[in-house]
Design an enzyme around this catalytic site. Structure first.
Site, PDB file in Angstrom:
ATOM      1  CG  ASP A 185     -11.572  -8.311   0.157  1.00 35.69           C
ATOM      2  OD1 ASP A 185     -10.487  -7.770   0.444  1.00 35.69           O
ATOM      3  OD2 ASP A 185     -12.545  -8.325   0.937  1.00 35.69           O
ATOM      4  CD  GLU A 238      -2.742  -1.244   2.496  1.00 31.09           C
ATOM      5  OE1 GLU A 238      -3.942  -1.543   2.452  1.00 31.09           O
ATOM      6  OE2 GLU A 238      -2.133  -1.105   3.582  1.00 31.09           O
TER       7      GLU A 238
HETATM    8  N1  ADE Z   1      -8.935  -5.260   4.126  1.00 32.85           N
HETATM    9  C1  ADE Z   1      -9.107  -5.697   2.862  1.00 32.85           C
HETATM   10  N2  ADE Z   1     -10.089  -6.600   2.786  1.00 32.85           N
HETATM   11  C2  ADE Z   1     -10.570  -6.757   4.032  1.00 32.85           C
HETATM   12  C3  ADE Z   1     -11.571  -7.568   4.589  1.00 32.85           C
HETATM   13  N3  ADE Z   1     -12.288  -8.412   3.840  1.00 32.85           N
HETATM   14  N4  ADE Z   1     -11.788  -7.491   5.936  1.00 32.85           N
HETATM   15  C4  ADE Z   1     -11.055  -6.636   6.690  1.00 32.85           C
HETATM   16  N5  ADE Z   1     -10.084  -5.857   6.211  1.00 32.85           N
HETATM   17  C5  ADE Z   1      -9.845  -5.910   4.893  1.00 32.85           C
END
Ligand code: ADE
Length: 250
Positions: free
Chosen positions: A217, A13
């Site tokens: 995601d 990041e």
């Molecule tokens: N950061 C990126 N994806 C995430 C997720 N599914 N849950 C918590 N933090 C995240």
């Protein structure tokens, strides 16, 4: 002018935001890189994952490096079915969804630090002020994001930036039932593991904050796979928005 603190949890990041010559200072085992982002003085740091790490780093950025504001740049899981992987959410409101009281096997969320007992005020969340939000909107005019057109199952040829509610908690959400519950309970757009801790510390110390999260995601059963698969492009989109937003602190 005093620098802006730029925080990320992961090396992927923060890497997109490092450029030019950097002076690195080690504090408490963390590397703080002094340099420039979008022509402004900045201190960039990778916290590691979770709320406590985020709180330590935010405190150090403000106390030791005298940062005039802090910005978190990274990825998040999407909670809102209207959004896709690759879209960017900026926190208008950020909430620690895992602080509160467990009652009848349910968590009732409170503002961090509040007594989480029956009868106490259970309002929660940190909001950016209207003036900062207006400057952020202005700074984003025409920002270009990378599409995910070539990736099967995640076509998002025209990613967008939205302001919304971001949830923070010390667990990676890899569960469709939890995603649905978080979306229903908080009407939130994204979930991550640091942002509202940054906001809590910055608010307490009287500094402005911004949380920028590109969806890597959708927080369901596949989220661990998507997270890894899309990390490169989604961290890039978060960084593109972050570069624009630095001027909003002027
Ligand atoms: N950061 C990126 N994806 C995430 C997720 N599914 N849950 C918590 N933090 C995240």
């Amino acid at each position: 002018m005093k620098p802006i603190g730029i925080i990320s949890a992961l090396p992927e990041e923060i890497e997109h935001l490092k450029s030019g010559s950097l002076e690195t200072v080690e504090v408490c085992g963390l590397s703080f890189h002094k340099g420039k982002v979008d022509g402004r003085d900045a201190v960039l740091v990778e916290t590691g994952i979770g709320k406590v790490n985020a709180a330590i780093v935010t405190t150090l950025l403000i106390e030791r490096f005298d940062c005039r504001g802090v910005l978190f740049s990274g990825v998040a899981g999407g909670l809102d079915p209207a959004l896709s992987i690759g879209d960017v959410v900026i926190g208008k409101r950020v909430v620690q969804h895992d602080y509160g009281r467990l009652q009848n096997e349910k968590l009732i969320t409170f503002q961090p630090g509040a007594f989480p007992l029956p009868g106490m005020d259970s309002t929660h969340g940190f909001e950016i002020d209207d003036a900062l939000m207006a400057r952020a909107e202005e700074a984003l005019d025409g920002v270009a994001l990378k599409g995910l057109d070539d990736v099967e199952g995640a076509a998002n040829t025209n990613p967008r930036v939205v302001f919304g509610t971001i949830l923070t908690g010390d667990s990676f959400v890899n569960c469709e039932v939890t995603r649905q519950r978080l979306h229903d309970n908080f009407k939130a757009q994204a979930v991550e593991m640091e942002g509202a801790a940054v906001a809590q510390v910055a608010t307490q110390m009287g500094r402005p904050w911004l949380i920028v999260r590109c969806l890597s995601d959708l927080a369901g059963a596949e989220s661990h796979m998507d997270f890894n698969g899309f990390l490169s492009v989604t961290t890039e989109n978060a960084a593109s928005v972050t570069r624009r937003l630095v001027e909003a602190f002027d």
